[in-house]
Motif scaffolding. Structure first.
Motif, short mmCIF file in Angstrom:
data_model
loop_
_atom_site.label_atom_id
_atom_site.label_comp_id
_atom_site.label_asym_id
_atom_site.label_seq_id
_atom_site.Cartn_x
_atom_site.Cartn_y
_atom_site.Cartn_z
N GLN A 179 -10.91 -65.09 -38.24
CA GLN A 179 -9.56 -65.47 -37.88
C GLN A 179 -8.83 -64.33 -37.17
O GLN A 179 -9.38 -63.27 -36.91
N SER A 180 -7.59 -64.58 -36.87
CA SER A 180 -6.78 -63.61 -36.15
C SER A 180 -6.15 -62.61 -37.12
O SER A 180 -6.39 -62.64 -38.33
N LEU A 181 -5.36 -61.71 -36.57
CA LEU A 181 -4.71 -60.69 -37.38
C LEU A 181 -3.32 -61.16 -37.80
O LEU A 181 -2.59 -61.74 -36.99
N THR A 182 -2.97 -60.85 -39.04
CA THR A 182 -1.65 -61.16 -39.57
C THR A 182 -1.01 -59.87 -40.07
O THR A 182 -1.63 -59.13 -40.84
N LEU A 183 0.21 -59.62 -39.67
CA LEU A 183 0.90 -58.42 -40.09
C LEU A 183 1.30 -58.51 -41.55
O LEU A 183 1.92 -59.48 -41.97
N ILE A 184 0.92 -57.49 -42.31
CA ILE A 184 1.32 -57.40 -43.72
C ILE A 184 2.67 -56.71 -43.83
O ILE A 184 3.60 -57.23 -44.44
N ALA A 185 2.76 -55.52 -43.23
CA ALA A 185 3.98 -54.75 -43.38
C ALA A 185 4.02 -53.60 -42.38
O ALA A 185 3.00 -53.20 -41.83
N THR A 186 5.23 -53.11 -42.18
CA THR A 186 5.46 -51.88 -41.43
C THR A 186 5.58 -50.75 -42.43
O THR A 186 6.39 -50.84 -43.37
N ALA A 187 4.78 -49.72 -42.25
CA ALA A 187 4.83 -48.56 -43.16
C ALA A 187 5.89 -47.59 -42.66
O ALA A 187 5.77 -47.05 -41.56
N ASN A 188 6.91 -47.37 -43.44
CA ASN A 188 8.02 -46.52 -43.03
C ASN A 188 7.86 -45.14 -43.66
O ASN A 188 7.62 -45.02 -44.87
N GLN A 189 8.03 -44.12 -42.84
CA GLN A 189 7.85 -42.77 -43.37
C GLN A 189 8.93 -42.44 -44.37
O GLN A 189 10.12 -42.55 -44.06
N GLY A 190 8.53 -42.06 -45.55
CA GLY A 190 9.46 -41.59 -46.55
C GLY A 190 10.31 -42.66 -47.20
O GLY A 190 11.24 -42.33 -47.94
N SER A 191 10.06 -43.91 -46.92
CA SER A 191 10.83 -44.97 -47.55
C SER A 191 9.95 -46.19 -47.76
O SER A 191 8.79 -46.22 -47.35
N GLU A 192 10.50 -47.19 -48.40
CA GLU A 192 9.72 -48.38 -48.74
C GLU A 192 9.30 -49.13 -47.47
O GLU A 192 10.03 -49.20 -46.49
N ALA A 193 8.11 -49.67 -47.54
CA ALA A 193 7.61 -50.45 -46.40
C ALA A 193 8.41 -51.72 -46.22
O ALA A 193 9.05 -52.23 -47.15
N THR A 194 8.35 -52.26 -45.01
CA THR A 194 9.01 -53.52 -44.68
C THR A 194 7.95 -54.60 -44.63
O THR A 194 7.08 -54.57 -43.75
N TYR A 195 8.04 -55.56 -45.53
CA TYR A 195 7.00 -56.57 -45.68
C TYR A 195 7.33 -57.84 -44.91
O TYR A 195 8.50 -58.25 -44.82
N GLU A 196 6.28 -58.47 -44.40
CA GLU A 196 6.43 -59.75 -43.73
C GLU A 196 6.43 -60.87 -44.77
O GLU A 196 6.02 -60.68 -45.92
N SER A 197 6.88 -62.03 -44.31
CA SER A 197 6.94 -63.18 -45.19
C SER A 197 5.55 -63.47 -45.76
O SER A 197 4.57 -63.51 -45.02
N GLY A 198 5.50 -63.66 -47.06
CA GLY A 198 4.23 -63.97 -47.72
C GLY A 198 3.53 -62.76 -48.32
O GLY A 198 2.51 -62.92 -49.00
N PHE A 199 4.07 -61.59 -48.07
CA PHE A 199 3.47 -60.36 -48.60
C PHE A 199 4.53 -59.62 -49.41
O PHE A 199 5.67 -59.51 -48.98
N VAL A 200 4.14 -59.11 -50.58
CA VAL A 200 5.09 -58.45 -51.46
C VAL A 200 4.58 -57.09 -51.88
O VAL A 200 3.37 -56.85 -51.94
N ILE A 201 5.52 -56.24 -52.23
CA ILE A 201 5.20 -54.86 -52.56
C ILE A 201 4.32 -54.75 -53.80
O ILE A 201 3.46 -53.87 -53.87
N ASP A 202 4.52 -55.61 -54.77
CA ASP A 202 3.74 -55.52 -55.99
C ASP A 202 2.26 -55.76 -55.72
O ASP A 202 1.40 -55.20 -56.40
N LYS A 203 1.97 -56.58 -54.76
CA LYS A 203 0.59 -56.92 -54.43
C LYS A 203 -0.01 -55.92 -53.44
O LYS A 203 -1.17 -55.57 -53.52
#
Lengths: 114, 112
Positions: free
Chosen positions: A41-65
């Protein structure tokens, strides 16, 4: 350009365990991202990794997982937590040197959960 | 949200012929478009990109065409070679976030 190294390149893990994937870039980059590519399949974005702060997650993806760290401009980790067979996939690290330019990709981490 | 689609999942061409891979996108605000090549067991490799203020861009043996009116872009590969066999993805981005939305992918098979 940027050369991206991911470790491990592949792993087979037991369900219920966690795996941390490392991504190292050979130069400082503006942005780092984590993508998932399920087999065939194709690629799906999970999150943007932000330096020194919490990542920004896309819909359907959560930090706990999928906890993500980015302690500096060249390194990031993605953890796949409490794995199930549905998490079997290729996980790809990506980096952008300058905003709104091409993204470079690592070779991916092929994860199989049994 | 953004959705990106490809017209053909598999394209088979003879060595030496030209290949055309198409991609449709849905968000008219998309302003940056990239084509990637992915070989088996590897990460996507950048081929060529184009911004929304252009309608054509050429590289070495490759050309990308962008039609913003119908939200369509294509990748043309001239004189296709066996080494071009791979899966090709289009990807689109909007603004400066640099987040990419990928198309479903087209497998290019080059026959001798």
């Amino acid at each position: 350009s940027a050369v991206i190294s991911q470790k491990p390149s592949r792993d087979i893990c037991q369900r219920g365990t966690s795996l941390t994937i490392q991504c190292q870039v050979d130069s400082q980059v503006t942005m780092m991202f984590w993508y998932r590519q399920q087999p065939g399949q194709s690629l799906t974005l999970i999150a943007t990794a932000n330096q020194g702060s919490e990542a920004t997650y896309e819909s359907g993806f959560v930090i706990d997982k999928f906890p993500i760290s980015r302690p500096n401009l060249t390194f990031s980790t993605l953890t796949v937590s409490n794995m199930s067979p549905e998490d079997s996939s290729i996980y790809l690290c990506s980096a952008v040197v300058t905003a709104n330019t091409e993204a470079f990709f690592g070779q991916g981490t092929r994860l199989t959960v049994v | 949200g953004e959705s990106v689609g490809l017209h053909l999942p598999t394209l088979s061409v003879q060595e030496g012929d030209n290949s055309i891979i198409n991609c449709a996108y849905s968000n008219s605000a998309s302003d940056y478009f990239i084509w990637y090549k992915q070989e088996s067991g590897k990460g996507p490799q950048f081929i060529i990109d184009i911004r929304s203020n252009m309608d054509k861009r050429q590289g070495q043996r490759v050309t990308v065409l962008l039609n913003k009116t119908v939200k369509h872009l294509s990748l043309q590969i001239a004189a296709t070679q066996p080494g071009d066999s791979a899966v090709y993805f289009c990807a689109v981005a909007t603004g400066t976030a640099s987040k990419l939305t990928f198309g479903t992918g087209t497998r290019l098979q080059v026959t001798l």
